[in-house]
Design a protein around this motif. Structure first.
Motif, PDB file in Angstrom:
ATOM      1  N   UNK A   7       0.779  -1.276  -0.072  1.00 13.84           N
ATOM      2  CA  UNK A   7      -0.146  -0.027  -0.019  1.00 13.84           C
ATOM      3  C   UNK A   7       0.858   1.320   0.000  1.00 13.84           C
TER       4      UNK A   7
ATOM      5  N   UNK B 109       1.942   1.999  -3.185  1.00 11.68           N
ATOM      6  CA  UNK B 109       0.748   2.253  -4.297  1.00 11.68           C
ATOM      7  C   UNK B 109       0.354   3.819  -4.053  1.00 11.68           C
ATOM      8  N   UNK B 110       0.532   4.136  -3.142  1.00  6.80           N
ATOM      9  CA  UNK B 110       0.078   5.668  -2.698  1.00  6.80           C
ATOM     10  C   UNK B 110       0.685   6.879  -3.304  1.00  6.80           C
TER      11      UNK B 110
ATOM     12  N   UNK C 178      -4.097  -5.734  -9.412  1.00  5.19           N
ATOM     13  CA  UNK C 178      -4.247  -4.346  -8.574  1.00  5.19           C
ATOM     14  C   UNK C 178      -5.982  -4.108  -8.004  1.00  5.19           C
ATOM     15  N   UNK C 179      -6.556  -4.415  -9.154  1.00  7.24           N
ATOM     16  CA  UNK C 179      -8.077  -4.705  -8.904  1.00  7.24           C
ATOM     17  C   UNK C 179      -8.603  -5.593  -7.861  1.00  7.24           C
TER      18      UNK C 179
ATOM     19  N   UNK D 163      -6.668  -6.621  -5.323  1.00 10.00           N
ATOM     20  CA  UNK D 163      -5.749  -6.473  -3.863  1.00 10.00           C
ATOM     21  C   UNK D 163      -6.693  -5.854  -3.155  1.00 10.00           C
ATOM     22  N   UNK D 164      -6.726  -6.386  -1.786  1.00 15.72           N
ATOM     23  CA  UNK D 164      -7.513  -5.869  -0.974  1.00 15.72           C
ATOM     24  C   UNK D 164      -6.669  -5.225   0.141  1.00 15.72           C
ATOM     25  N   UNK D 165      -5.439  -4.833   0.016  1.00 12.17           N
ATOM     26  CA  UNK D 165      -4.727  -3.985   1.058  1.00 12.17           C
ATOM     27  C   UNK D 165      -4.811  -4.567   2.353  1.00 12.17           C
TER      28      UNK D 165
ATOM     29  N   UNK E  99      -3.909  -3.711   9.087  1.00  9.66           N
ATOM     30  CA  UNK E  99      -3.980  -2.174   9.640  1.00  9.66           C
ATOM     31  C   UNK E  99      -5.297  -1.481   8.762  1.00  9.66           C
TER      32      UNK E  99
ATOM     33  N   UNK F 182     -11.160   1.686   8.314  1.00  9.52           N
ATOM     34  CA  UNK F 182     -10.089   1.725   7.339  1.00  9.52           C
ATOM     35  C   UNK F 182     -10.395   1.242   6.065  1.00  9.52           C
TER      36      UNK F 182
ATOM     37  N   UNK G  46      -9.364   3.150   2.680  1.00  6.73           N
ATOM     38  CA  UNK G  46      -8.462   2.674   1.665  1.00  6.73           C
ATOM     39  C   UNK G  46      -9.369   2.923   0.046  1.00  6.73           C
TER      40      UNK G  46
ATOM     41  N   UNK H  10      -8.356   6.501  -0.668  1.00 10.58           N
ATOM     42  CA  UNK H  10      -7.185   6.673  -1.327  1.00 10.58           C
ATOM     43  C   UNK H  10      -6.883   6.069  -2.497  1.00 10.58           C
TER      44      UNK H  10
ATOM     45  N   UNK I 270      -6.884   2.560  -2.583  1.00  9.32           N
ATOM     46  CA  UNK I 270      -6.162   1.310  -2.547  1.00  9.32           C
ATOM     47  C   UNK I 270      -7.204   0.189  -2.747  1.00  9.32           C
ATOM     48  N   UNK I 271      -8.211   0.473  -2.584  1.00 13.90           N
ATOM     49  CA  UNK I 271      -9.602  -0.620  -2.946  1.00 13.90           C
ATOM     50  C   UNK I 271     -10.480  -0.281  -4.042  1.00 13.90           C
ATOM     51  N   UNK I 272     -10.767  -1.115  -4.354  1.00 17.30           N
ATOM     52  CA  UNK I 272     -12.045  -0.792  -5.638  1.00 17.30           C
ATOM     53  C   UNK I 272     -13.170  -0.878  -4.849  1.00 17.30           C
TER      54      UNK I 272
ATOM     55  N   UNK J 283      -5.998   5.372  -9.811  1.00 17.55           N
ATOM     56  CA  UNK J 283      -4.706   5.937  -9.130  1.00 17.55           C
ATOM     57  C   UNK J 283      -3.891   6.600 -10.180  1.00 17.55           C
TER      58      UNK J 283
ATOM     59  N   UNK K 246      -3.064  13.938  -2.389  1.00 16.31           N
ATOM     60  CA  UNK K 246      -3.265  13.212  -1.194  1.00 16.31           C
ATOM     61  C   UNK K 246      -2.212  12.654  -0.352  1.00 16.31           C
TER      62      UNK K 246
ATOM     63  N   UNK L  74      -1.768   9.650   2.935  1.00 15.71           N
ATOM     64  CA  UNK L  74      -2.447   8.686   4.213  1.00 15.71           C
ATOM     65  C   UNK L  74      -1.211   8.543   4.929  1.00 15.71           C
TER      66      UNK L  74
ATOM     67  N   UNK M 298      -0.535   6.447   8.439  1.00 14.91           N
ATOM     68  CA  UNK M 298      -1.159   5.386   9.049  1.00 14.91           C
ATOM     69  C   UNK M 298      -0.214   5.050  10.305  1.00 14.91           C
TER      70      UNK M 298
ATOM     71  N   UNK N 275      -4.759   7.759   9.691  1.00 16.14           N
ATOM     72  CA  UNK N 275      -5.382   6.771  10.283  1.00 16.14           C
ATOM     73  C   UNK N 275      -4.646   6.562  11.613  1.00 16.14           C
TER      74      UNK N 275
END
Lengths: 269, 327
Positions: A96, A99-100, A261-262, A264-266, A269, B65, B69, B72, B74-76, B92, B100, B102, B104, B182
């Motif tokens: 993550x 990726x950010x 990436x699609x 990916x569930x991160x 935490x 969280x 995500x 930001x 990280x999640x679709x 992305x 932005x 994030x 944590x 976070x």
């Protein structure tokens, strides 16, 4: 143009960082390198014993020594270990962090690999040069064309190996057992790449499969060029197959990364 | 440039693989995999205006969280729409990532084995921060967070608080105007928590940054946020001003008395519900509507040595919200 300059700046900075980390762990790095020499040296010992009574498949004792020194040299230069790092980043969710940021994770990984290869390459070139006056087993053709050919083959081999294991590692997006797959490929690679024996000594069916698996092109091909015993119809053929594997595996990486990436569930935490 | 956050009916459901414990379970799961759908977040809608600091509260596993995500990128999302500063996060785009950050509290972006300054320089290259602006920002952050002695030490040698300060600096070098925090104060001592709070406040004022903050420390929320969003079981329980939350959920104030001589519980309960009574200290819940009348009565009728009246602690208010949710 400015995008390229920006990318070069990123690489230059990342490589400095990886160099700093390498220096922090210089002891470990050296031991890894020496550790990686054990396998080819043991294999070499076996073959020198076998060939003591006379040449085997066109290789006499001196040929075997040169061959396995080349394996040791090329093997280190094509090495990559990203699958283990990627597995950790996926499992712990630390991917993550990368990726950010507006720079691909790939650059972080690739720049690390370049730094280690430059480090290993320099050390081994020095060692090779030092050994030159003392023994003729390290004597290879110094013709500039030959050297360029070997260099190109090693670069393409490194790229194939890198993209192959990077692509396999990306299956970690879908399974938590990705490292098992990596281990399987490593084992196949031991056999099919020429690490255990020169290609001409391997069974016929292996040689028939040569073009259809990436393994020979990761190690055997540059080693054969280095030792002056090629087993391909022509240089152009060899480089074309290498290039095809490099392009194909890079394309595979791009597809897997995008799809991964699609899903990916991160985690964490 | 607009740094608004708009979320409409945002939903994330995970399909998770379930496995029984032990070897038998592992073998069975090889042949027959059972899946269960976890509804992490369901139909969340909210809008955060530019420059707002909003507290995002909820117990562990509430969906905070997961929402962060999705915001930001990280999640679709499973469905629904997200728009952060004019971008769809999960696309992305580099331009989005440059606006932005994030932070944590439990995870670090700092490179572990080398000094934090190296991470700053990496971020300079990655975010394409011009040299002059980079110097200026680093100097400013070094001043505000007192980083000077920390920047040359390997990150692994820093204390948790020191690392958090470097973490904040690394995350804000590119001057993002949308910030997700976070648990930024988790594990920090009281002084360090205060430093981090003041810093977030100063940054928000200076850059009119939009801030979404999660924290288990109510002090963070009361110090920084006028507005809070409370989430539980993946849905929003409350979205509004902090004051309104207190008024709505806790229609009482807390009177704290120190008595000079013992008074019976039955007599004390005339003024309100007794929360705590160990002579000489008494704590009584007093209805908000007649706080002044009851206070006057207590002062007149009881042997009062000391008297204060205050809002109930945020922790209590929040747990009231959760209690109401599960009722």
């Amino acid at each position: 143009m400015s995008r390229l300059r920006s990318l070069l700046r990123v690489y230059s900075r990342l490589m400095k960082v990886h160099w700093a980390i390498l220096l922090e762990y210089r002891g470990d790095t050296l031991f890894y390198m020496l550790g990686s020499f054990i396998y080819p040296l043991v294999t070499l010992a076996v073959w020198t014993a076998i060939s003591a009574g006379g040449a085997v498949g066109g290789y006499d004792q001196r040929d075997f020594i040169t061959y396995f020194l080349a394996v040791l040299f090329v093997g280190r230069l094509v090495a990559s270990w990203d699958a283990w790092e990627i597995e950790q980043h996926l499992r712990e969710g630390t991917l993550s962090n990368y990726l950010l940021r507006p720079s691909s994770y790939f650059h972080w990984r690739f720049s690390e690999n370049i730094v280690y290869k430059l480090f290993y390459g320099t050390l081994m070139l020095i060692a090779w040069a030092v050994a030159w006056p003392f023994t003729d087993v390290v004597h290879i053709s110094l013709d500039p064309i030959d050297l360029l050919t070997v260099l190109l083959a090693i670069l393409l081999a490194a790229l194939i190996r890198y993209m192959l294991f990077y692509a396999i590692a990306l299956f970690g997006f879908w399974t938590t057992r990705m490292l098992a797959l990596v281990t399987l490929f490593e084992a196949l690679s031991q056999f099919f790449s020429g690490r255990i024996a020169p290609y001409s000594l391997l069974p016929d069916w292996v040689q028939t499969l040569q073009a259809y698996t990436p393994f020979y092109w990761i190690l055997g091909f540059p080693v054969d060029l280095l030792t002056g015993k090629t087993h391909v119809p022509s240089l152009a053929y060899g480089f074309t197959v290498q290039l095809a594997w490099a392009v194909g595996l890079t394309a595979l990486y791009l597809v897997l990364w995008k799809r991964g990436l699609k899903t990916y569930s991160a985690v964490g935490g | 440039m607009d740094n608004r956050i708009v979320v409409d009916q945002l939903t994330k459901h995970f399909r998770v693989h379930e496995r029984e414990a032990g070897l038998g379970g592992a073998v069975r799961s090889l042949f027959k995999r059972t899946f269960r759908t976890v509804e992490a977040v369901t139909d969340i809608s909210l809008t955060i205006e530019p420059g707002e600091i909003v507290g995002f509260l909820g117990p562990n596993g509430a969906g905070k969280t997961t929402t962060m995500k999705m915001l930001t990128g990280l999640l679709h999302p499973t469905r629904g729409t997200v728009n952060v500063g004019g971008y769809v996060p999960y696309e992305q785009r580099a331009a989005f990532k440059k606006r932005i950050t994030l932070v944590m509290g439990q995870k670090s972006q700092l490179i572990w084995d080398i000094p934090a300054m190296e991470t700053f320089l990496v971020n300079q290259a990655i975010y394409e921060i011009p040299e002059a602006q980079f110097r200026e920002t680093v100097d400013e952050l070094t001043d505000l967070l007192e980083l000077a002695p920390l920047l040359r030490k390997p990150v692994r040698n820093l204390s948790l608080g020191e690392r958090m300060k470097c973490e904040l600096a690394a995350s804000l070098l590119h001057r993002p105007d949308i910030i997700f925090l976070d648990e930024p104060t988790i594990g920090l001592d009281v002084n360090m928590q205060e430093t981090v709070r003041q810093f977030i406040h100063a940054y928000n004022e200076r850059f009119n940054a939009t801030v979404l903050l999660t924290s288990h420390y109510m002090a963070d929320v009361t110090a920084l946020c006028k507005r809070v969003i409370i989430i539980n079981h993946g849905t929003i329980l409350f979205d509004g001003q902090l004051e309104r939350l207190v008024n709505d959920l806790a229609p009482y104030k807390v009177a704290k008395l120190v008595l000079s001589e013992p008074v019976t519980a039955s007599r004390l309960s005339e003024y309100g519900d007794i929360m705590h009574h160990v002579h000489p200290q008494v704590t009584i819940k007093v209805n908000r509507s007649d706080v002044s009348a009851q206070s006057a009565r207590m002062l007149a009728e009881l042997p009062v040595q000391d008297f204060t009246i205050e809002d109930p602690p945020m922790e209590d208010v929040i747990s009231l919200a959760f209690a109401r949710d599960s009722a």
